[in-house]
Structures are given as structure tokens and as C-alpha cells.
Scaffold this active site. Structure first.
Site, PDB file in Angstrom:
ATOM      1  N   THR A 229     -29.571 -49.601  77.495  1.00 35.28           N
ATOM      2  CA  THR A 229     -28.803 -49.093  76.352  1.00 35.28           C
ATOM      3  C   THR A 229     -29.089 -50.050  75.220  1.00 35.28           C
ATOM      4  O   THR A 229     -29.019 -51.262  75.403  1.00 35.28           O
ATOM      5  CB  THR A 229     -27.295 -49.155  76.672  1.00 35.28           C
ATOM      6  OG1 THR A 229     -26.996 -48.086  77.548  1.00 35.28           O
ATOM      7  CG2 THR A 229     -26.436 -49.038  75.417  1.00 35.28           C
TER       8      THR A 229
ATOM      9  N   GLY B 185     -19.605 -48.735  81.175  1.00 37.99           N
ATOM     10  CA  GLY B 185     -18.784 -48.359  80.030  1.00 37.99           C
ATOM     11  C   GLY B 185     -17.313 -48.186  80.347  1.00 37.99           C
ATOM     12  O   GLY B 185     -16.448 -48.467  79.504  1.00 37.99           O
TER      13      GLY B 185
ATOM     14  N   ARG C 259     -19.420 -36.601  81.222  1.00 38.36           N
ATOM     15  CA  ARG C 259     -18.963 -37.997  81.156  1.00 38.36           C
ATOM     16  C   ARG C 259     -19.453 -38.653  79.853  1.00 38.36           C
ATOM     17  O   ARG C 259     -20.607 -38.525  79.472  1.00 38.36           O
ATOM     18  CB  ARG C 259     -19.505 -38.760  82.372  1.00 38.36           C
ATOM     19  CG  ARG C 259     -19.101 -40.238  82.433  1.00 38.36           C
ATOM     20  CD  ARG C 259     -20.112 -41.145  81.807  1.00 38.36           C
ATOM     21  NE  ARG C 259     -19.779 -42.562  81.973  1.00 38.36           N
ATOM     22  CZ  ARG C 259     -20.394 -43.562  81.334  1.00 38.36           C
ATOM     23  NH1 ARG C 259     -21.381 -43.296  80.497  1.00 38.36           N
ATOM     24  NH2 ARG C 259     -20.043 -44.806  81.524  1.00 38.36           N
ATOM     25  N   VAL C 260     -18.562 -39.365  79.201  1.00 38.58           N
ATOM     26  CA  VAL C 260     -18.930 -40.143  78.017  1.00 38.58           C
ATOM     27  C   VAL C 260     -18.504 -41.579  78.271  1.00 38.58           C
ATOM     28  O   VAL C 260     -17.414 -41.821  78.812  1.00 38.58           O
ATOM     29  CB  VAL C 260     -18.242 -39.589  76.742  1.00 38.58           C
ATOM     30  CG1 VAL C 260     -18.466 -40.516  75.556  1.00 38.58           C
ATOM     31  CG2 VAL C 260     -18.765 -38.185  76.429  1.00 38.58           C
TER      32      VAL C 260
END
Ligand code: SD4
Length: 337
Positions: free
Chosen positions: A195, A249, A223-224
Site C-alpha cells: 500500500t 487496516g 470490505r473497506v
């Protein structure tokens, strides 16, 4: 390219520690002395520009750094910088070629923050490669700050973004292989790295930040993660500094990690100490941290930077004054060895 010097940073070991600490304390003293007499002290001691980014994203970070050197605003430099990884098919956690969700859909999350404190984000977007630039469009061209899924994708087309298939033959092959076991076990620093979070200070001393990702590989549909969420994946306050997160996250969200780092810096901590404290907030919740990675990078208004992770293996790229460095991050579990 030839201006770049690549240094494997040894600041955490041996002589590097002594030199690093001495340099930092000299700088702190200089800052304090100047601040006592001159309110523009930061401007006098800070580097003329600086770009930092998560993981081994040298090309992207140097691109940002070189644009800053030309006098480009921080926001422009970082969006162009991260675009390199978004377009890199080999990076399986950002943009095209990213790892899909369990159903084979590549969905991307991104956000940006400007020196003015404005924010824009897109969540779970399909078929668009440059989602960081799209997040900027949300910030600048709409009355909103977050757009998700189909709405964000449709908005992208109105802004001239091209529709592109994000699942490459290689990512499709890997997904089909994964389907054989469907075993969802994110591995530390393996499937979930890369990321890209990037923070920059431009030659006028203004700070901006960006974060762009496909999130966790083989996540559930819809999903976030933290990356597009203000205060969790990214936070910028141009009066103080900025922070960006990478890794699991869910854990960053539960501690509002990037906002925490910036607030700790506001209260006087160095970027390094603030990153360490934010990691501490996660690990003290229980032994689960042994199974996942989280890392933060941060910078303050004086151009000082820091990075810290739960586990070994995290690196930060740093570009300043024409030089690119790989900083091998210190980490929490070292204390347990
Ligand atoms: C997420 N924080 O979606 C992202 C993943 C990540 O390095 O940063 N991976 O949870």
C-alpha cells in the site's frame, strides 16, 4: 536519475545510531534556540523539500521528490508519485494488477489531504487505475468528501478517467490458486504490503498526503480498510505535520492511528516517538498483534521524519535534497527478541 544516491540506511544500528542521535539533538537545539528569538525558525532549519513513502516505493517517491525539487506543490508531486505504483502491474496491492477480493473483483481505496486541510476519498472503486487522482477530484470538484463504489466510478468517467480492467492475467491466476484453499490468513509483510502512503513538504513548506491501495488481499466483498478514511489511514495538519499508515487496516481504524500520530506531534513528540506511541496503542490491546503488521510514517513542520512498525521488515523511502534513502524501520517486536 543520476542525481539520486541510494543509501541502505543504517541509522538503527552501530555508528548510525550515534550519528543519527547527535544530528537530531543538534537540530532540536538549533530549533529551540531559533524559536526563542525568531518565529520563522522552522523555515530556517528544515530541508527545502521532502517526500517520504511507505515500503520499497523508491521510483514513486523519487518522482515526487524530483517534482518538489522543481518547485511543484506537494499535492501535485505526491499524486504523480503514487501514480507510478498504481500503474505498476507487478505491485499486487495497488492499482492495476492488485489482488482481488474473494470473488475476483479488484476494488481500490484512496484518499488525499491538502495543506489547506481539505480531504477527498474514494472507496471500493472498480475499473479505475488512478484512484488517488480520483480522490483529489472528489475533493476539488464535488461538494462531498467521500464517494464509494459505482457512484465513484461513474463520477470518474465524467472527469475523463478511462475504464480499465484491473484484474491482470497474473492476479487472476494467483486468485484461482488461492480459491483452491480459500484460506484467509494475511501474512505479515507478504500479501499485504505495498500500500503506498506518501507525505510531502514542498519548497514553500506546505504539507500534503495521499494513500492508495487495493486493501487486504482476498478480503470480503465490500470490505473497506483504513487507507481512504481520514484520521486512520492518513492525516495532514499543515500547522503540525502528517502521518500515513499501512498494514492491517482494521487495527489502524480502531485506534484512529494517523490522527493520533499528528496529535501527539502537536503535543510535542517527535515524528519517531509519535509513531512508536501509536503502535503501542495497538499492541497493548492484546497478543493478536503477533499475527499482523501495522506501520506508520510521519513528518513534522520542521521536516523531521519517523517510522515505526509492529514487526521487522517495514521500510520507508525518503527523498530530500536530491537524495533517495531507504530507511529500515525500527519495530516493536525487537524488544521481545
Ligand atoms: C488496508 N491498510 O486496507 C490497508 C492495507 C495495507 O499494506 O496497508 N497494506 O487495511
Amino acid at each position: 536519475m543520476n542525481r539520486r544516491k541510494f543509501i541502505q540506511n543504517t541509522a538503527l544500528t552501530g555508528a548510525g545510531i550515534a550519528t543519527g542521535v547527535a544530528a537530531i539533538s543538534c537540530k532540536e537545539e538549533a530549533t529551540q534556540q531559533l524559536e526563542a528569538t525568531d518565529t520563522s525558525a522552522e523555515a530556517l532549519v528544515r530541508p527545502s523539500y521532502i517526500s517520504i513513502s511507505t515500503w520499497n516505493t523508491e521510483r514513486a517517491n523519487s518522482t515526487s521528490g524530483e517534482l518538489l525539487a522543481q518547485g511543484k506543490p506537494a499535492l501535485d508531486a505526491i499524486i504523480e508519485g503514487v501514480a507510478i505504483e498504481e500503474a505498476n502491474e507487478k505491485n499486487t496491492t495497488v492499482g492495476i494488477g492488485a489482488t482481488p477480493d474473494r470473488e475476483g473483483n479488484v476494488t481500490l481505496d484512496a484518499c488525499v489531504m491538502s495543506p489547506e486541510g481539505d480531504y477527498g476519498a474514494v472507496l471500493a472503486v472498480e475499473n479505475i487505475v488512478h484512484v488517488a487522482a480520483l480522490a483529489r477530484k472528489v475533493m476539488e470538484e464535488t461538494p462531498h468528501v467521500i464517494m464509494a463504489s459505482k457512484g465513484a466510478e461513474e463520477f470518474a468517467y465524467t472527469q475523463g478517467f478511462k475504464k480499465q480492467k484491473l484484474l491482470t492475467p497474473a492476479s487472476e491466476k494467483a486468485w484461482k490458486e488461492w480459491l483452491k484453499t480459500s484460506d484467509y490468513q494475511p501474512e505479515i509483510n507478504v500479501e499485504n504490503h505495498d500500500t503506498i502512503g506518501m507525505l510531502a513538504m514542498d519548497t514553500s513548506g506546505k504539507i500534503a498526503g495521499v494513500c492508495t491501495t487495493s486493501g487486504l488481499g482476498y478480503k470480503m466483498k465490500g470490505r473497506v480498510g483504513d487507507s481512504p478514511i481520514i484520521g486512520s489511514g492518513l492525516f495532514v495538519d499543515d500547522e503540525v505535520g502528517a502521518a500515513v499508515a499501512t498494514g492491517m487496516g482494521e487495527e489502524v481504524l480502531k485506534t484512529v492511528g494517523s490522527f493520533l500520530v499528528v496529535e501527539l506531534m502537536r503535543n510535542g513528540m517527535s515524528p519517531q516517538k509519535a509513531c512508536e506511541e501509536a503502535i503501542q496503542r495497538i499492541v497493548k490491546k492484546g497478543a493478536r498483534y503477533k499475527d499482523f503488521q501495522v506501520a506508520y510514517i510521519a513528518m513534522n513542520k520542521a521536516g523531521e521524519t519517523g517510522s515505526y512498525a509492529i514487526h521487522e521488515g517495514f521500510t520507508m523511502m525518503k527523498y530530500q535534497e536530491g537524495t533517495s534513502e531507504t530507511i529500515v524501520s525500527d519495530y516493536y517486536t525487537k524488544k521481545e527478541k
